[in-house]
Enzyme design. Structure first.
Site, PDB file in Angstrom:
ATOM      1  N   PRO A  31      -8.017 -22.413  13.461  1.00 14.97           N
ATOM      2  CG  PRO A  31      -7.322 -20.625  14.959  1.00 14.97           C
ATOM      3  CD  PRO A  31      -8.464 -21.245  14.183  1.00 14.97           C
ATOM      4  CG  ASP A  54      -9.319 -32.568   7.160  1.00 14.59           C
ATOM      5  OD1 ASP A  54      -9.891 -33.232   6.421  1.00 14.59           O
ATOM      6  OD2 ASP A  54      -9.201 -31.178   6.927  1.00 14.59           O
ATOM      7  CE  LYS A  76      -7.908 -36.744  -0.007  1.00 21.86           C
ATOM      8  NZ  LYS A  76      -8.981 -35.764   0.390  1.00 21.86           N
ATOM      9  CG  ASP A 112     -12.856 -20.320   6.228  1.00 25.14           C
ATOM     10  OD1 ASP A 112     -13.696 -21.159   5.668  1.00 25.14           O
ATOM     11  OD2 ASP A 112     -13.161 -19.072   6.315  1.00 25.14           O
ATOM     12  CB  ILE A 115      -9.919 -20.372   2.818  1.00 22.41           C
ATOM     13  CG1 ILE A 115     -11.028 -19.143   2.984  1.00 22.41           C
ATOM     14  CG2 ILE A 115      -8.560 -19.725   2.386  1.00 22.41           C
ATOM     15  CD1 ILE A 115     -10.400 -17.888   3.874  1.00 22.41           C
TER      16      ILE A 115
END
Length: 120
Positions: A31, A54, A76, A112, A115
């Protein structure tokens, strides 16, 4: 696996020498709280030579990466044409190129990766 063996054989044929591929790890940042990283995620980050991350990874998590490691922002942003980030194929290529150089590569995803990402 099989793809690594094939790549190593192809590289050995092309260069005339044996190639040691560096490991590639897909790591989830959870998280976003650095206190909630798994121990395994922390060990992978601390041992990394190259981290493809990221955009939304908090600086506190990136601080676990060694100063000598290469950090590459491949994130992105939805809806922002100017900040399209790298396309998935380009990210795969960066992982492969660095692995073939023998680097320990980490692809660091928000949440995650199995997921919310391409881990499956």
């Amino acid at each position: 696996g099989r793809a690594e063996v094939t790549s190593a054989k192809r590289l050995r044929v092309m260069t005339g020498r044996s190639a040691q591929l560096g490991p590639v790890a897909l790591v989830g940042a959870g998280p976003g709280d650095p206190e909630l990283l798994t121990l395994r995620a922390l060990r992978k980050l601390e041992a990394a030579d190259v981290v493809l991350h990221d955009s939304l990874i908090p600086e506190e998590v990136l601080n676990f990466v060694p100063k000598a490691a290469k950090l590459i922002n491949v994130g992105k942003r939805c809806g922002d044409v100017k900040d399209r980030g790298l396309q998935q194929q380009e990210i795969h290529e960066l992982m492969l190129v660095n692995s073939r150089r023998g680097c320990k590569v980490v692809r660091l995803k928000c949440g995650d990766p199995f997921i919310f990402g391409r881990g499956g």
